[in-house]
Design a protein around this motif. Structure first.
Motif, short mmCIF file in Angstrom:
data_model
loop_
_atom_site.label_atom_id
_atom_site.label_comp_id
_atom_site.label_asym_id
_atom_site.label_seq_id
_atom_site.Cartn_x
_atom_site.Cartn_y
_atom_site.Cartn_z
N LEU A 22 48.08 32.87 30.86
CA LEU A 22 48.62 33.94 30.01
C LEU A 22 47.54 34.61 29.17
O LEU A 22 47.84 35.48 28.36
CB LEU A 22 49.69 33.37 29.06
N VAL A 23 46.29 34.19 29.32
CA VAL A 23 45.24 34.66 28.42
C VAL A 23 44.41 35.77 29.07
O VAL A 23 44.67 36.96 28.89
CB VAL A 23 44.37 33.49 27.94
N CYS A 24 43.40 35.39 29.87
CA CYS A 24 42.44 36.41 30.31
C CYS A 24 42.96 37.25 31.46
O CYS A 24 42.36 38.29 31.78
CB CYS A 24 41.09 35.80 30.63
N THR A 25 44.08 36.88 32.10
CA THR A 25 44.67 37.77 33.10
C THR A 25 45.05 39.10 32.47
O THR A 25 45.14 40.11 33.16
CB THR A 25 45.94 37.12 33.70
N ALA A 26 45.24 39.11 31.15
CA ALA A 26 45.61 40.35 30.45
C ALA A 26 44.47 41.36 30.45
O ALA A 26 44.71 42.56 30.30
CB ALA A 26 46.03 40.05 29.01
N GLY A 27 43.22 40.90 30.63
CA GLY A 27 42.07 41.78 30.47
C GLY A 27 41.55 42.39 31.76
O GLY A 27 40.59 43.16 31.71
N PHE A 28 42.16 42.05 32.89
CA PHE A 28 41.60 42.50 34.17
C PHE A 28 42.59 43.33 34.98
O PHE A 28 43.56 42.81 35.53
CB PHE A 28 41.12 41.29 35.00
N ASP A 29 42.33 44.63 35.03
CA ASP A 29 43.06 45.53 35.92
C ASP A 29 42.63 45.20 37.34
O ASP A 29 41.43 45.14 37.64
CB ASP A 29 42.69 46.97 35.55
N PRO A 74 50.49 37.70 22.85
CA PRO A 74 51.07 39.05 22.87
C PRO A 74 50.45 39.99 23.90
O PRO A 74 51.17 40.81 24.48
CB PRO A 74 50.82 39.57 21.44
N ALA A 75 49.15 39.86 24.17
CA ALA A 75 48.48 40.87 25.01
C ALA A 75 49.08 40.95 26.41
O ALA A 75 49.30 42.04 26.95
CB ALA A 75 46.98 40.57 25.10
N ILE A 76 49.37 39.80 26.98
CA ILE A 76 49.85 39.81 28.37
C ILE A 76 51.22 40.47 28.46
O ILE A 76 51.53 41.15 29.44
CB ILE A 76 49.86 38.37 28.95
N PHE A 77 52.04 40.30 27.41
CA PHE A 77 53.38 40.88 27.45
C PHE A 77 53.36 42.35 27.03
O PHE A 77 54.09 43.18 27.58
CB PHE A 77 54.33 40.07 26.56
N GLN A 78 52.49 42.68 26.09
CA GLN A 78 52.40 44.06 25.62
C GLN A 78 51.94 44.99 26.73
O GLN A 78 52.43 46.11 26.86
CB GLN A 78 51.42 44.15 24.45
N GLY A 79 50.99 44.54 27.54
CA GLY A 79 50.43 45.41 28.58
C GLY A 79 51.19 45.37 29.89
O GLY A 79 50.76 46.00 30.86
#
Ligand code: MG
Ligand code: ZN
Length: 232
Positions: free
Chosen positions: A131-138, A161-166
């Motif tokens: 749930l963490v760094c997967t949020a940062g990679f398109d 929050p980042a993974i759900f927000q994006g």
């Protein structure tokens, strides 16, 4: 120096992600990045979703409203999930990250070399459970779906929050187990809406079938929307 290097890496990732998306667009394929923690039920969700996308038409052959899927499985090691997907007759490519805790656009570019985009409409990338760094990679997807199971607890939106927000949709899985937990769906819905007011939230049980039809319809709608965007 380290920060500059990381930014450069992310920039290279984003450029390659844009190329990945352009290839999907050219072929009329919807790309989905499926993220969630280990054991939240991503692969089981795909099994239920594909069964539904198929039964909507009653045939493997493409018809209006049917989507022919393929999957890229991201795992640190092994091919257990890819074998489950292959057993459905769905084309699948396994990426073993050898310890890396997320997929990136470079890995996707390499994996898609082996896929025939002419014979699919939907490419689901099941990311490494994280749930963490997967949020940062398109990765070059069109939509990202974040999965959260009731057994993980109802505090995950606030903590990650980042993974759900994006993301473009949230799927709450294993809802049939809710009576055995202290999971409060209302709390999660409130937390999600505070981050991302418009995001659809699907509450499903992949094993019992609850909510799968609604999720399948959303995926079909996203595919149609991507096609319209491509034409205009
Ligand atoms: Mg899996
Ligand atoms: Zn990572």
């Amino acid at each position: 120096m380290k920060i500059v290097a990381a930014k450069k890496l992310l920039k290279a990732n984003d450029q390659l992600a844009t190329e990945n998306r352009a290839k999907l667009d050219a072929a009329g394929v919807l790309g989905v990045n499926l993220v969630g923690s280990p054991g939240c039920g991503k692969t089981t969700l795909l099994e239920a979703l594909f069964a539904r996308l198929r039964s909507a038409t009653g045939a493997l052959r493409p018809a209006s409203g049917a989507l022919r899927p393929a999957v890229i499985e991201g795992d640190i090691a092994g091919s257990i999930d890819a074998e489950r997907i292959a057993a459905l007759g769905v084309p699948v490519v396994q990426i073993n990250t050898d310890g890396a805790c997320h997929l990136d656009a470079v890995m996707i570019a390499a994996a898609t070399d082996d896929l025939d985009y002419g014979s699919i409409d939907l490419l689901v990338i099941e990311n490494v459970g994280n749930l963490v760094c997967t949020a940062g990679f398109d990765l070059g997807e069109h939509v990202r779906i974040a999965v959260l199971s009731v057994t993980e607890g109802d505090d995950k939106i606030v903590k990650y929050p980042a993974i759900f927000q994006g993301s473009d949709a949230v799927v709450i899985t294993k809802v049939d187990l809710t009576p055995l937990t202290n999971f409060q769906a209302d709390r999660v819905l409130g937390d999600v809406r505070r981050l991302n007011p418009e995001i659809p939230v699907f509450q499903v049980s992949a094993l019992k079938g609850d909510g799968i039809a609604e999720l399948a319809q959303w995926v079909v709608d996203q595919h149609a929307r991507a096609q319209d965007a491509r034409k205009s």
